[in-house]
Design a protein around this motif. Sequence first.
Motif, PDB file in Angstrom:
ATOM      1  N   VAL A 101     -30.994  21.581   4.492  1.00 19.36           N
ATOM      2  CA  VAL A 101     -31.724  22.640   3.785  1.00 19.36           C
ATOM      3  C   VAL A 101     -30.745  23.682   3.246  1.00 19.36           C
ATOM      4  CG1 VAL A 101     -33.415  24.503   4.035  1.00 19.36           C
ATOM      5  CG2 VAL A 101     -33.879  22.246   5.016  1.00 19.36           C
ATOM      6  N   ASP A 102     -29.729  24.031   4.027  1.00 17.80           N
ATOM      7  CA  ASP A 102     -28.701  24.965   3.546  1.00 17.80           C
ATOM      8  C   ASP A 102     -28.013  24.425   2.290  1.00 17.80           C
ATOM      9  OD1 ASP A 102     -29.169  26.798   5.537  1.00 17.80           O
ATOM     10  OD2 ASP A 102     -27.291  26.445   6.617  1.00 17.80           O
ATOM     11  N   GLU A 103     -27.728  23.135   2.284  1.00 18.09           N
ATOM     12  CA  GLU A 103     -27.063  22.532   1.131  1.00 18.09           C
ATOM     13  C   GLU A 103     -27.959  22.568  -0.108  1.00 18.09           C
ATOM     14  OE1 GLU A 103     -25.667  18.700   2.503  1.00 18.09           O
ATOM     15  OE2 GLU A 103     -24.012  19.625   3.602  1.00 18.09           O
ATOM     16  N   VAL A 104     -29.271  22.361   0.082  1.00 23.18           N
ATOM     17  CA  VAL A 104     -30.205  22.487  -1.040  1.00 23.18           C
ATOM     18  C   VAL A 104     -30.165  23.920  -1.568  1.00 23.18           C
ATOM     19  CG1 VAL A 104     -32.646  22.511  -1.715  1.00 23.18           C
ATOM     20  CG2 VAL A 104     -31.765  20.630  -0.318  1.00 23.18           C
ATOM     21  N   ALA A 105     -30.242  24.888  -0.660  1.00 26.09           N
ATOM     22  CA  ALA A 105     -30.249  26.297  -1.064  1.00 26.09           C
ATOM     23  C   ALA A 105     -28.968  26.684  -1.801  1.00 26.09           C
ATOM     24  CB  ALA A 105     -30.442  27.193   0.162  1.00 26.09           C
ATOM     25  N   ARG A 106     -27.858  26.081  -1.415  1.00 32.99           N
ATOM     26  CA  ARG A 106     -26.582  26.389  -2.067  1.00 32.99           C
ATOM     27  C   ARG A 106     -26.438  25.698  -3.418  1.00 32.99           C
ATOM     28  NH1 ARG A 106     -23.523  24.754   2.618  1.00 32.99           N
ATOM     29  NH2 ARG A 106     -22.463  23.417   1.140  1.00 32.99           N
ATOM     30  N   GLY A 107     -27.363  24.802  -3.745  1.00 33.63           N
ATOM     31  CA  GLY A 107     -27.324  24.147  -5.042  1.00 33.63           C
ATOM     32  C   GLY A 107     -26.450  22.913  -5.103  1.00 33.63           C
ATOM     33  N   LYS A 108     -26.149  22.347  -3.963  1.00 29.11           N
ATOM     34  CA  LYS A 108     -25.352  21.127  -3.931  1.00 29.11           C
ATOM     35  C   LYS A 108     -26.138  19.991  -4.597  1.00 29.11           C
ATOM     36  CE  LYS A 108     -22.371  18.938  -0.532  1.00 29.11           C
ATOM     37  NZ  LYS A 108     -22.059  18.795   0.886  1.00 29.11           N
ATOM     38  N   ARG A 109     -25.451  19.075  -5.252  1.00 27.93           N
ATOM     39  CA  ARG A 109     -26.108  17.927  -5.888  1.00 27.93           C
ATOM     40  C   ARG A 109     -26.834  17.088  -4.839  1.00 27.93           C
ATOM     41  NH1 ARG A 109     -21.130  16.888  -7.409  1.00 27.93           N
ATOM     42  NH2 ARG A 109     -21.273  14.785  -6.588  1.00 27.93           N
ATOM     43  N   MET A 110     -28.030  16.629  -5.194  1.00 27.69           N
ATOM     44  CA  MET A 110     -28.845  15.861  -4.250  1.00 27.69           C
ATOM     45  C   MET A 110     -28.126  14.585  -3.810  1.00 27.69           C
ATOM     46  SD  MET A 110     -31.590  16.149  -2.461  1.00 27.69           S
ATOM     47  CE  MET A 110     -32.534  17.436  -3.239  1.00 27.69           C
ATOM     48  N   THR A 111     -27.402  13.925  -4.698  1.00 23.36           N
ATOM     49  CA  THR A 111     -26.684  12.711  -4.300  1.00 23.36           C
ATOM     50  C   THR A 111     -25.650  13.025  -3.219  1.00 23.36           C
ATOM     51  OG1 THR A 111     -25.133  12.977  -6.140  1.00 23.36           O
ATOM     52  CG2 THR A 111     -26.986  11.469  -6.475  1.00 23.36           C
ATOM     53  N   SER A 112     -25.060  14.179  -3.290  1.00 24.70           N
ATOM     54  CA  SER A 112     -24.089  14.598  -2.278  1.00 24.70           C
ATOM     55  C   SER A 112     -24.796  14.949  -0.965  1.00 24.70           C
ATOM     56  CB  SER A 112     -23.289  15.792  -2.797  1.00 24.70           C
ATOM     57  OG  SER A 112     -22.368  16.220  -1.850  1.00 24.70           O
ATOM     58  N   ILE A 113     -25.909  15.670  -1.069  1.00 27.36           N
ATOM     59  CA  ILE A 113     -26.668  16.060   0.123  1.00 27.36           C
ATOM     60  C   ILE A 113     -27.136  14.816   0.869  1.00 27.36           C
ATOM     61  CG2 ILE A 113     -28.781  17.164   0.962  1.00 27.36           C
ATOM     62  CD1 ILE A 113     -28.537  19.111  -1.448  1.00 27.36           C
ATOM     63  N   LEU A 114     -27.589  13.827   0.132  1.00 23.93           N
ATOM     64  CA  LEU A 114     -28.130  12.598   0.745  1.00 23.93           C
ATOM     65  C   LEU A 114     -27.049  11.569   1.055  1.00 23.93           C
ATOM     66  CD1 LEU A 114     -31.413  12.198  -1.328  1.00 23.93           C
ATOM     67  CD2 LEU A 114     -31.017  13.498   0.770  1.00 23.93           C
ATOM     68  N   ARG A 115     -25.816  12.012   0.967  1.00 24.93           N
ATOM     69  CA  ARG A 115     -24.656  11.187   1.349  1.00 24.93           C
ATOM     70  C   ARG A 115     -24.657   9.846   0.651  1.00 24.93           C
ATOM     71  NH1 ARG A 115     -25.109  16.143   3.139  1.00 24.93           N
ATOM     72  NH2 ARG A 115     -23.583  16.721   4.706  1.00 24.93           N
ATOM     73  N   GLU A 116     -24.953   9.885  -0.659  1.00 24.64           N
ATOM     74  CA  GLU A 116     -24.928   8.670  -1.476  1.00 24.64           C
ATOM     75  C   GLU A 116     -23.562   8.554  -2.135  1.00 24.64           C
ATOM     76  OE1 GLU A 116     -28.160   8.998  -4.236  1.00 24.64           O
ATOM     77  OE2 GLU A 116     -29.657   8.907  -2.658  1.00 24.64           O
ATOM     78  N   PRO A 117     -23.081   7.343  -2.322  1.00 28.10           N
ATOM     79  CA  PRO A 117     -21.792   7.183  -3.012  1.00 28.10           C
ATOM     80  C   PRO A 117     -21.940   7.617  -4.474  1.00 28.10           C
ATOM     81  CG  PRO A 117     -22.793   5.044  -2.579  1.00 28.10           C
ATOM     82  CD  PRO A 117     -23.650   6.075  -1.904  1.00 28.10           C
ATOM     83  N   ALA A 118     -20.874   8.165  -5.003  1.00 31.95           N
ATOM     84  CA  ALA A 118     -20.862   8.574  -6.412  1.00 31.95           C
ATOM     85  C   ALA A 118     -20.916   7.332  -7.285  1.00 31.95           C
ATOM     86  CB  ALA A 118     -19.610   9.375  -6.697  1.00 31.95           C
ATOM     87  N   PRO A 119     -21.622   7.412  -8.431  1.00 28.99           N
ATOM     88  CA  PRO A 119     -21.683   6.245  -9.315  1.00 28.99           C
ATOM     89  C   PRO A 119     -20.299   5.932  -9.887  1.00 28.99           C
ATOM     90  CG  PRO A 119     -22.754   8.157 -10.311  1.00 28.99           C
ATOM     91  CD  PRO A 119     -22.360   8.553  -8.924  1.00 28.99           C
ATOM     92  N   ALA A 120     -20.050   4.643 -10.063  1.00 28.13           N
ATOM     93  CA  ALA A 120     -18.757   4.214 -10.629  1.00 28.13           C
ATOM     94  C   ALA A 120     -18.693   4.612 -12.082  1.00 28.13           C
ATOM     95  CB  ALA A 120     -18.620   2.700 -10.488  1.00 28.13           C
ATOM     96  N   ARG A 121     -17.500   4.988 -12.501  1.00 25.89           N
ATOM     97  CA  ARG A 121     -17.324   5.390 -13.909  1.00 25.89           C
ATOM     98  C   ARG A 121     -16.705   4.291 -14.697  1.00 25.89           C
ATOM     99  NH1 ARG A 121     -16.221  11.650 -14.441  1.00 25.89           N
ATOM    100  NH2 ARG A 121     -17.090  12.313 -12.515  1.00 25.89           N
TER     101      ARG A 121
END
Length: 121
Positions: A101-121
């Motif tokens: 919840v703190d991470e949501v309030a701080r505006g962190k990206r949802m993919t980061s909050i949910l510990r998802e891997p970053a999409p490949a570029r």
Amino acid sequence: MAGHRIFGTSFASIYPLYVQKVERKEHSKAEVDEVIAWLTGYDEAGLETAIADGVDLETFFADAPAMNPNSALITGVICGLRVEEIDDPLMQKIRYMDKLVDEVARGKRMTSILREPAPAR
């Protein structure tokens, strides 16, 4: 031995505080619901039932449909403690929820909050 007093606190009493916290930072209840669902496996109906029934945090987590196996990836400090170093499993789950919840309030990206891997570029 009795558990910490927060274990007996109702989920219904802290949930609105989570929502207020994120809304003050221009985020939404839906984001709070998303991170709680990710952590616990509760769907919207399950959250509403937990709130309506006034279940305590101990019961809320005991009855959680499926704790996310990636919750162990949640790290950082909450209330002056590193969440990954908390010994009591229930207290750790509560602090995981606080941290998300703190991470949501701080505006962190949802993919980061949910510990998802970053999409490949």
